[in-house]
Write a protein that holds these residues in place. Sequence first.
Motif, PDB file in Angstrom:
ATOM      1  N   ARG A  61       1.642   0.495   6.567  1.00  0.00           N
ATOM      2  CA  ARG A  61       0.665  -0.313   7.309  1.00  0.00           C
ATOM      3  C   ARG A  61       1.342  -1.381   8.161  1.00  0.00           C
ATOM      4  NH1 ARG A  61      -4.844  -0.791   3.708  1.00  0.00           N
ATOM      5  NH2 ARG A  61      -4.713   1.272   2.802  1.00  0.00           N
ATOM      6  N   LEU A  62       2.292  -0.960   8.972  1.00  0.00           N
ATOM      7  CA  LEU A  62       2.965  -1.889   9.877  1.00  0.00           C
ATOM      8  C   LEU A  62       2.201  -1.927  11.190  1.00  0.00           C
ATOM      9  CD1 LEU A  62       6.645  -0.760   9.257  1.00  0.00           C
ATOM     10  CD2 LEU A  62       5.305  -2.459   8.029  1.00  0.00           C
ATOM     11  N   LEU A  63       2.286  -3.062  11.879  1.00  0.00           N
ATOM     12  CA  LEU A  63       1.668  -3.167  13.197  1.00  0.00           C
ATOM     13  C   LEU A  63       2.663  -2.598  14.209  1.00  0.00           C
ATOM     14  CD1 LEU A  63       0.186  -6.734  12.757  1.00  0.00           C
ATOM     15  CD2 LEU A  63      -0.999  -4.546  12.560  1.00  0.00           C
ATOM     16  N   PRO A  64       2.316  -1.476  14.864  1.00  0.00           N
ATOM     17  CA  PRO A  64       3.304  -0.773  15.688  1.00  0.00           C
ATOM     18  C   PRO A  64       3.807  -1.575  16.886  1.00  0.00           C
ATOM     19  CG  PRO A  64       1.131   0.242  15.885  1.00  0.00           C
ATOM     20  CD  PRO A  64       1.037  -0.771  14.793  1.00  0.00           C
ATOM     21  N   TRP A  65       3.083  -2.629  17.291  1.00  0.00           N
ATOM     22  CA  TRP A  65       3.503  -3.396  18.467  1.00  0.00           C
ATOM     23  C   TRP A  65       4.409  -4.565  18.100  1.00  0.00           C
ATOM     24  CZ3 TRP A  65      -1.459  -2.328  17.035  1.00  0.00           C
ATOM     25  CH2 TRP A  65      -2.132  -3.332  16.321  1.00  0.00           C
ATOM     26  N   LEU A  66       4.689  -4.727  16.809  1.00  0.00           N
ATOM     27  CA  LEU A  66       5.576  -5.811  16.393  1.00  0.00           C
ATOM     28  C   LEU A  66       6.900  -5.234  15.910  1.00  0.00           C
ATOM     29  CD1 LEU A  66       3.184  -8.134  14.317  1.00  0.00           C
ATOM     30  CD2 LEU A  66       3.728  -8.233  16.744  1.00  0.00           C
ATOM     31  N   PHE A 108       4.594 -11.512   9.592  1.00  0.00           N
ATOM     32  CA  PHE A 108       3.150 -11.505   9.876  1.00  0.00           C
ATOM     33  C   PHE A 108       2.327 -12.232   8.809  1.00  0.00           C
ATOM     34  CE2 PHE A 108      -1.059  -9.519   9.527  1.00  0.00           C
ATOM     35  CZ  PHE A 108      -1.534  -9.720  10.801  1.00  0.00           C
ATOM     36  N   GLY A 123       7.305  -2.905   4.661  1.00  0.00           N
ATOM     37  CA  GLY A 123       6.056  -3.289   3.999  1.00  0.00           C
ATOM     38  C   GLY A 123       6.333  -4.123   2.753  1.00  0.00           C
ATOM     39  N   ARG A 166      -4.759 -10.522  16.515  1.00  0.00           N
ATOM     40  CA  ARG A 166      -3.445  -9.977  16.178  1.00  0.00           C
ATOM     41  C   ARG A 166      -3.462  -8.506  15.826  1.00  0.00           C
ATOM     42  NH1 ARG A 166       1.096 -13.430  13.983  1.00  0.00           N
ATOM     43  NH2 ARG A 166       1.997 -11.612  14.978  1.00  0.00           N
ATOM     44  N   LEU A 185      -5.073  -1.104   8.860  1.00  0.00           N
ATOM     45  CA  LEU A 185      -4.320  -2.257   9.389  1.00  0.00           C
ATOM     46  C   LEU A 185      -5.156  -3.523   9.272  1.00  0.00           C
ATOM     47  CD1 LEU A 185      -2.565  -0.833  12.580  1.00  0.00           C
ATOM     48  CD2 LEU A 185      -1.622  -1.211  10.317  1.00  0.00           C
ATOM     49  N   ARG A 194       7.968   2.651  14.920  1.00  0.00           N
ATOM     50  CA  ARG A 194       8.076   4.095  15.140  1.00  0.00           C
ATOM     51  C   ARG A 194       9.526   4.578  15.248  1.00  0.00           C
ATOM     52  NH1 ARG A 194       5.795   6.352  20.547  1.00  0.00           N
ATOM     53  NH2 ARG A 194       7.517   7.742  20.198  1.00  0.00           N
ATOM     54  N   MET A 218      -5.034  -4.581   5.746  1.00  0.00           N
ATOM     55  CA  MET A 218      -3.742  -5.206   5.473  1.00  0.00           C
ATOM     56  C   MET A 218      -3.762  -6.674   5.901  1.00  0.00           C
ATOM     57  SD  MET A 218      -0.831  -6.348   7.072  1.00  0.00           S
ATOM     58  CE  MET A 218      -0.895  -5.616   8.700  1.00  0.00           C
ATOM     59  N   ARG A 248       7.501  -7.583   3.766  1.00  0.00           N
ATOM     60  CA  ARG A 248       6.388  -8.394   4.246  1.00  0.00           C
ATOM     61  C   ARG A 248       5.633  -9.012   3.070  1.00  0.00           C
ATOM     62  NH1 ARG A 248       2.346  -5.023   7.623  1.00  0.00           N
ATOM     63  NH2 ARG A 248       2.096  -4.054   5.593  1.00  0.00           N
ATOM     64  N   PHE A 274      11.322  -1.228  16.364  1.00  0.00           N
ATOM     65  CA  PHE A 274       9.876  -1.070  16.270  1.00  0.00           C
ATOM     66  C   PHE A 274       9.565  -0.048  15.168  1.00  0.00           C
ATOM     67  CE2 PHE A 274       9.994  -2.848  20.575  1.00  0.00           C
ATOM     68  CZ  PHE A 274       8.970  -3.775  20.465  1.00  0.00           C
ATOM     69  N   GLU A 293       0.801   3.534   2.297  1.00  0.00           N
ATOM     70  CA  GLU A 293       1.349   3.627   3.645  1.00  0.00           C
ATOM     71  C   GLU A 293       1.937   2.258   3.973  1.00  0.00           C
ATOM     72  OE1 GLU A 293      -2.032   2.959   3.469  1.00  0.00           O
ATOM     73  OE2 GLU A 293      -2.544   4.885   2.574  1.00  0.00           O
ATOM     74  N   TYR A 309      -3.698 -10.646   3.581  1.00  0.00           N
ATOM     75  CA  TYR A 309      -2.887 -11.859   3.771  1.00  0.00           C
ATOM     76  C   TYR A 309      -3.779 -13.051   4.110  1.00  0.00           C
ATOM     77  CZ  TYR A 309       1.227  -9.043   3.339  1.00  0.00           C
ATOM     78  OH  TYR A 309       2.187  -8.217   2.831  1.00  0.00           O
ATOM     79  N   TRP A 314       6.219  -1.111  22.847  1.00  0.00           N
ATOM     80  CA  TRP A 314       6.381  -0.586  21.494  1.00  0.00           C
ATOM     81  C   TRP A 314       6.046   0.895  21.383  1.00  0.00           C
ATOM     82  CZ3 TRP A 314       1.646   1.134  19.765  1.00  0.00           C
ATOM     83  CH2 TRP A 314       0.527   0.621  20.430  1.00  0.00           C
ATOM     84  N   PHE A 363       0.832  -1.200   0.000  1.00  0.00           N
ATOM     85  CA  PHE A 363       0.000   0.000   0.000  1.00  0.00           C
ATOM     86  C   PHE A 363       0.870   1.255   0.000  1.00  0.00           C
ATOM     87  CE2 PHE A 363      -2.341  -3.371   2.142  1.00  0.00           C
ATOM     88  CZ  PHE A 363      -3.557  -3.342   1.488  1.00  0.00           C
TER      89      PHE A 363
END
Lengths: 256, 275
Positions: free
Chosen positions: A94-99, A107, A152, B190, B173, A141, B176, A155, A139, A92, B180, B271, A90
Motif C-alpha cells: 500500500r505505497l503511494l506510487p507518486w512518492l 508519510f 511498508g 495527499r 490506499l 514501481r 492506509m 513506514r 519510486f 499489500e 495513520y 512517478w 497490510f
Amino acid sequence: MRVVDTARRGEVTIRDLSKSFTLNGRRLDVLRGIDLDIHGGEAIAIVGPSGCGKTTLLRVLAGLEEPDRGDVLIDGAPVHGIGNQRAVIFQEPRLLPWLTVTQNVAFGLEVRGTPAAQAADRARHYIRLVGLAGFEEAFPRQLSGGMAQRVGIARALTVQPEILLLDEPLGALDAMTKLTMQEELARIWREEGVTMILVTHDLEEAIFLADRVLVMSKDSTTPTRLIELDLPRPRDRSTPGFVALRRRLMAEFGLH
Amino acid sequence: MTLQMLDSPALATPPSRAFLARAGQGARKAAARYGLLLGFLILWQVGSTQGWLNATVFPPLHLIFAALWDGLASGALIDDIAISLQRSGLAFAAAVGLGIPLGLFMGQIRAVEQALDPILQFFRQTSALALYPVFILLLGLGEASKVFVIFWATLFPILLATIGGVKEVDRKLIEMARTYGAPRRTVFLRVVLPASIPSVFVGLRLSATTALLLLIAAEMIGANRGLGFQVMNAQYNFQIPLMFAAIFLLALLGLAANFTLVTLQRRLCRWAEAT
C-alpha cells in the motif's frame, strides 16, 4: 503526550469482543466473545482457517472496524477508532506510487503533523533498518515485492508505535523472500521492543516469530485456544522443539 | 537503457566515431518516426505539380506555404489565430475551472454523484452542435454563444474523467492513510488528488481535441473572423492555397495543445514513467 507507565506500554486487553456481519441476509458471527491479554512487547500470532475472523479481529484492534460488543483496552484505557499507539502493516505494501521511498516512509509521520524535514530524517533511519539504504529516491514501481513490503514496514515503524498490527504481511511474497523477511521481522521486533500482533496462515511463520499463538476456529463449538511457545530465541526451524511445536499446531488443524 | 550503455564499448571507440554513430542512430530514429509523413508530403507535391492530382483542389505545397507566409506577414492570419485562440482558450479554461473542482467534489460524495449522473449522461449525449442554435437564440450570434458551445462540449469529458478518476482511487490506499490518523482533508490532498491526476489528463486531452472541433464548427456557422471562418471563406472565394494554409494552422494548433498537455502530464506524473 500522555505519560505512560513504561511497564505497561503496548499492553493490549481484549474483553468479550464480539462482531457479526450480515451476508446475503444471514447473520454471520465472526468474533464470539474473545478475551485476551497481550503483554507489552510480546509477539503474538493469530492463526486459523479462512473465514475464522482473524483479520476482523486485527481490524477491530486497528480501529478500522467497531465491535458490536466488548472492549479493547490499550495500556489500561479503552480505545475506539484509530490511534497513534498503533500502526498497521497490510498484506499489500500500500505505497503511494507518486512518492519516493523516503516520502512514503515519512508519510505516516507527516500526516501526524511532524515537520517534513524531521520526518524525512527519521524515515531515512528506518529505511536503513529495513535494509533499503540506497533506494531512498526510488519510486514504488521500481521495487520488487519484497522491497516494497520493506518500505511498508519501515513506514509503520517510523511512527514508533507501541503496537504493530500485521495482517498477513508476508503472504504475497515468494518462499525465499519470505524466509529472509521473517528473520528481518524477528530482528526488528527485538530491536524496537514493540508489541507485535501478527495474523498469518503460515504456521511455521507463527512459531518462528511469536511468543504465543492464538488459534481461532470457524465453527462456534470449538473455542479459541492459546498456545505458549516456549522456545529459545533466535529460533531455528530445525530444532526438535520447533518441529514438535509445528506438529502439534498442525494437529490442531487436523493436518499431519 | 542501462543495458545498452553496458553493451556499447563507449570507452574503446574514439569520440568522433561515437558521435557519428550516435548521429546515425538519431537519423534512423527520425526516419522511422517521420518518414511516412515526409513521404506523404513529397507525394502531394510531386502529384500536384505533375498533374496526377487536380492542382486546383490540391495545390502544390509551395503555393500553400506561400499563402501561409503572405497571411502571416500581412497579419491577416495572425488576427484569425488570435481570435480563435481566444475563443477556444476561454472556453477550455472555463471548462477546466468548473469541471475539475466539480468532478473532484462529485466523485467523493456518492449521493451527489448518483443524483447528478443521469442528467450528466443526458447532457453529454446531446451533441453540442445540435444545441448551438439554442445557444445562439439565448446569447446572440456574437462571441458569447461561440465560447459557450465550446465550453459546453469540453466540460463533459473533463467532468466525467475527473469523477471517474476520483471514484477509482484505490480504497486500500485511503484506508492506509486513515490508519495513520489522516483527516478527510489530508486524505483528499495527499491520496485522492494525486491518484486522480492521470485520469484528469485523459479528460483534458479529449477536451482539447473537442475544443478545436467545436471552434471550427462554430466559426464556420456565424463568424467573420477566425481560422474556421477563414477555411470556409477561402473556399467560397476559391483561394484554395489559403484554405489549406488555415487548415494547416488548425492542425498545428491541435498538435501544440496536445504537446503542452502531454508535457505537463509528464512533469506531474513522473512517478508513472519511472522503470
